[in-house]
Scaffold this motif. Structure first.
Motif, PDB file in Angstrom:
ATOM      1  N   VAL A 117       0.849  -1.188   0.000  1.00  0.00           N
ATOM      2  CA  VAL A 117       0.000   0.000   0.000  1.00  0.00           C
ATOM      3  C   VAL A 117       0.885   1.238   0.000  1.00  0.00           C
ATOM      4  CG1 VAL A 117      -0.196   0.091   2.541  1.00  0.00           C
ATOM      5  CG2 VAL A 117      -1.979   1.122   1.109  1.00  0.00           C
ATOM      6  N   HIS A 118       0.487   2.236  -0.788  1.00  0.00           N
ATOM      7  CA  HIS A 118       1.185   3.519  -0.798  1.00  0.00           C
ATOM      8  C   HIS A 118       0.870   4.248   0.505  1.00  0.00           C
ATOM      9  CE1 HIS A 118       2.329   7.594  -1.941  1.00  0.00           C
ATOM     10  NE2 HIS A 118       2.872   7.139  -3.053  1.00  0.00           N
ATOM     11  N   VAL A 119       1.860   4.903   1.084  1.00  0.00           N
ATOM     12  CA  VAL A 119       1.675   5.555   2.377  1.00  0.00           C
ATOM     13  C   VAL A 119       0.556   6.596   2.351  1.00  0.00           C
ATOM     14  CG1 VAL A 119       3.447   7.326   1.960  1.00  0.00           C
ATOM     15  CG2 VAL A 119       2.917   6.619   4.311  1.00  0.00           C
ATOM     16  N   LEU A 171      -6.154  -1.916   4.734  1.00  0.00           N
ATOM     17  CA  LEU A 171      -5.844  -0.878   3.754  1.00  0.00           C
ATOM     18  C   LEU A 171      -4.723  -1.407   2.873  1.00  0.00           C
ATOM     19  CD1 LEU A 171      -5.890   2.359   5.978  1.00  0.00           C
ATOM     20  CD2 LEU A 171      -7.763   1.366   4.637  1.00  0.00           C
ATOM     21  N   SER A 172      -5.087  -1.896   1.705  1.00  0.00           N
ATOM     22  CA  SER A 172      -4.111  -2.474   0.781  1.00  0.00           C
ATOM     23  C   SER A 172      -4.506  -2.098  -0.637  1.00  0.00           C
ATOM     24  CB  SER A 172      -4.084  -4.004   0.918  1.00  0.00           C
ATOM     25  OG  SER A 172      -5.342  -4.564   0.580  1.00  0.00           O
ATOM     26  N   ASP A 173      -3.577  -2.271  -1.561  1.00  0.00           N
ATOM     27  CA  ASP A 173      -3.932  -1.969  -2.946  1.00  0.00           C
ATOM     28  C   ASP A 173      -4.694  -3.135  -3.556  1.00  0.00           C
ATOM     29  OD1 ASP A 173      -2.094  -3.878  -3.883  1.00  0.00           O
ATOM     30  OD2 ASP A 173      -0.642  -2.401  -4.592  1.00  0.00           O
ATOM     31  N   PHE A 228       9.750  -4.049 -12.426  1.00  0.00           N
ATOM     32  CA  PHE A 228       9.047  -2.880 -12.939  1.00  0.00           C
ATOM     33  C   PHE A 228       9.764  -1.599 -12.515  1.00  0.00           C
ATOM     34  CE2 PHE A 228       5.707   0.396 -12.678  1.00  0.00           C
ATOM     35  CZ  PHE A 228       5.212   0.346 -13.973  1.00  0.00           C
ATOM     36  N   ALA A 229      10.209  -1.540 -11.277  1.00  0.00           N
ATOM     37  CA  ALA A 229      10.943  -0.362 -10.804  1.00  0.00           C
ATOM     38  C   ALA A 229      12.225  -0.169 -11.612  1.00  0.00           C
ATOM     39  CB  ALA A 229      11.268  -0.510  -9.319  1.00  0.00           C
ATOM     40  N   ALA A 230      12.913  -1.267 -11.901  1.00  0.00           N
ATOM     41  CA  ALA A 230      14.145  -1.164 -12.688  1.00  0.00           C
ATOM     42  C   ALA A 230      13.854  -0.642 -14.092  1.00  0.00           C
ATOM     43  CB  ALA A 230      14.828  -2.529 -12.743  1.00  0.00           C
ATOM     44  N   ARG A 231      12.777  -1.105 -14.701  1.00  0.00           N
ATOM     45  CA  ARG A 231      12.427  -0.610 -16.044  1.00  0.00           C
ATOM     46  C   ARG A 231      12.131   0.887 -16.015  1.00  0.00           C
ATOM     47  NH1 ARG A 231       9.485  -5.435 -16.298  1.00  0.00           N
ATOM     48  NH2 ARG A 231       7.476  -4.390 -16.078  1.00  0.00           N
ATOM     49  N   LEU A 232      11.414   1.339 -14.988  1.00  0.00           N
ATOM     50  CA  LEU A 232      11.113   2.768 -14.884  1.00  0.00           C
ATOM     51  C   LEU A 232      12.393   3.598 -14.809  1.00  0.00           C
ATOM     52  CD1 LEU A 232       8.106   2.915 -12.372  1.00  0.00           C
ATOM     53  CD2 LEU A 232       8.029   3.237 -14.849  1.00  0.00           C
ATOM     54  N   LEU A 233      13.406   3.054 -14.167  1.00  0.00           N
ATOM     55  CA  LEU A 233      14.669   3.782 -13.996  1.00  0.00           C
ATOM     56  C   LEU A 233      15.662   3.513 -15.119  1.00  0.00           C
ATOM     57  CD1 LEU A 233      15.165   3.260 -10.151  1.00  0.00           C
ATOM     58  CD2 LEU A 233      14.574   5.393 -11.307  1.00  0.00           C
ATOM     59  N   THR A 293      -2.576  -0.062  -7.875  1.00  0.00           N
ATOM     60  CA  THR A 293      -1.547  -1.080  -8.049  1.00  0.00           C
ATOM     61  C   THR A 293      -0.182  -0.431  -7.882  1.00  0.00           C
ATOM     62  OG1 THR A 293      -0.956  -0.933 -10.416  1.00  0.00           O
ATOM     63  CG2 THR A 293      -3.037  -2.041  -9.867  1.00  0.00           C
ATOM     64  N   TYR A 294       0.839  -1.278  -7.774  1.00  0.00           N
ATOM     65  CA  TYR A 294       2.202  -0.773  -7.657  1.00  0.00           C
ATOM     66  C   TYR A 294       2.610   0.039  -8.880  1.00  0.00           C
ATOM     67  CZ  TYR A 294       3.410  -4.647 -10.771  1.00  0.00           C
ATOM     68  OH  TYR A 294       3.471  -5.508 -11.851  1.00  0.00           O
ATOM     69  N   ARG A 295       1.978  -0.215 -10.026  1.00  0.00           N
ATOM     70  CA  ARG A 295       2.372   0.504 -11.242  1.00  0.00           C
ATOM     71  C   ARG A 295       2.073   1.993 -11.117  1.00  0.00           C
ATOM     72  NH1 ARG A 295      -0.865  -3.800 -13.564  1.00  0.00           N
ATOM     73  NH2 ARG A 295       0.446  -5.593 -14.098  1.00  0.00           N
TER      74      ARG A 295
END
Length: 261
Positions: free
Chosen positions: A157-159, A179-181, A193-198, A242-244
């Motif tokens: 979940v995003h803060v 409280l979760s996504d 996915f994070a690596a691709r964004l960067l 979602t995390y995206r």
């Protein structure tokens, strides 16, 4: 006025969105907060507060907020930041607020149930990410990794979605709320996915037994966390379903942040 026990990372984001005055405690009274063990000052603050929220986890299996201050709570609105770890391992299945509390940490389970019994709004939280604390942060620092554990999934979940959920519960009935996504996913998928964004290569794979005991414990449980009750009862919906969406938003924030000179 809201009094927050434990003005840490998540609590500060809640305070920023709270529709009214906020006071908080820390262990050392930094940044204008009250020192937690200054009982006279904290009890005076409880006396002026209309809402109380604890973000402090058990210490040596003891909930130090309840242990020291519960007798002063009266009939005030109560909130508690708990963990979806209270559900234990579900073998990758879904858990909701009706799932039994059977997690591995007895102190966390007991604290969760004690706050429920007190009539609190108990917010059960999965993995929290946000500015400065996300897979983007770990990938950028070269500290991310992948572990081959087939079928392993996590909820997160995003803060800021926690903050909106807590605010949404101001007029809600007591009880537990997840409280979760909306999209549980494996740690590997999110890191990739994070690596691709960067624009980075995917993080390396490492053996599970090479991790610290705390790191290995991260993979000891496997569950998907349902958030339907929070949506129905609180009228809450995550801004980052979602995390995206969450990581893309954090990437934009990183790009807009001023560069240190």
């Amino acid at each position: 006025m809201l009094l927050i026990f434990g003005m840490g990372y998540t609590a500060q984001r809640i305070a920023a969105r709270w529709p009214g005055a906020v006071m908080g405690t820390t262990s050392d009274g930094r940044d204008g907060t009250l020192r937690f063990d200054d009982e006279a000052s904290v009890r005076a603050a409880i006396g002026t507060a209309t809402h109380l929220l604890s973000s402090i986890p058990p210490v040596d299996d003891v909930d130090i907020v309840l242990d020291r201050y519960a007798g002063a709570f009266g009939d005030r609105w109560l909130g508690y930041l708990s963990s979806t770890g209270v559900y234990g391992d579900a073998g990758g299945g879904w858990v909701d607020e009706a799932t039994a509390v059977t997690g591995r940490r007895a102190g966390r389970n007991a604290a969760d149930q004690a706050w429920v019994a007190k009539g609190a709004r108990v917010f059960r939280l999965p993995g929290i990410y946000g500015p400065g604390r996300s897979p983007l942060t770990r990938v950028a620092a070269g500290k991310a990794h992948r572990v081959e554990v087939p079928g392993q999934v996590f909820s997160r979940v995003h803060v800021d979605d926690i903050a909106t959920g807590v605010v949404a519960a101001i007029d809600a009935p007591p009880g537990a709320y997840n409280l979760s996504d909306d999209l549980p996913a494996s740690h590997n998928v999110v890191s990739e996915f994070a690596a691709r964004l960067l624009g980075r290569d995917p993080p390396p794979f490492v053996p599970l037994d090479s991790l610290s005991p705390m790191g290995r414990s991260f993979y000891a449980e496997n569950r998907r966390v349902a958030n339907g009750k929070a949506k129905r009862v609180l009228g809450w919906s995550p801004a980052y379903p979602t995390y995206r969406e969450g990581l893309r938003a954090l990437l934009i924030e990183r790009a807009a942040a001023p560069v240190a000179q």
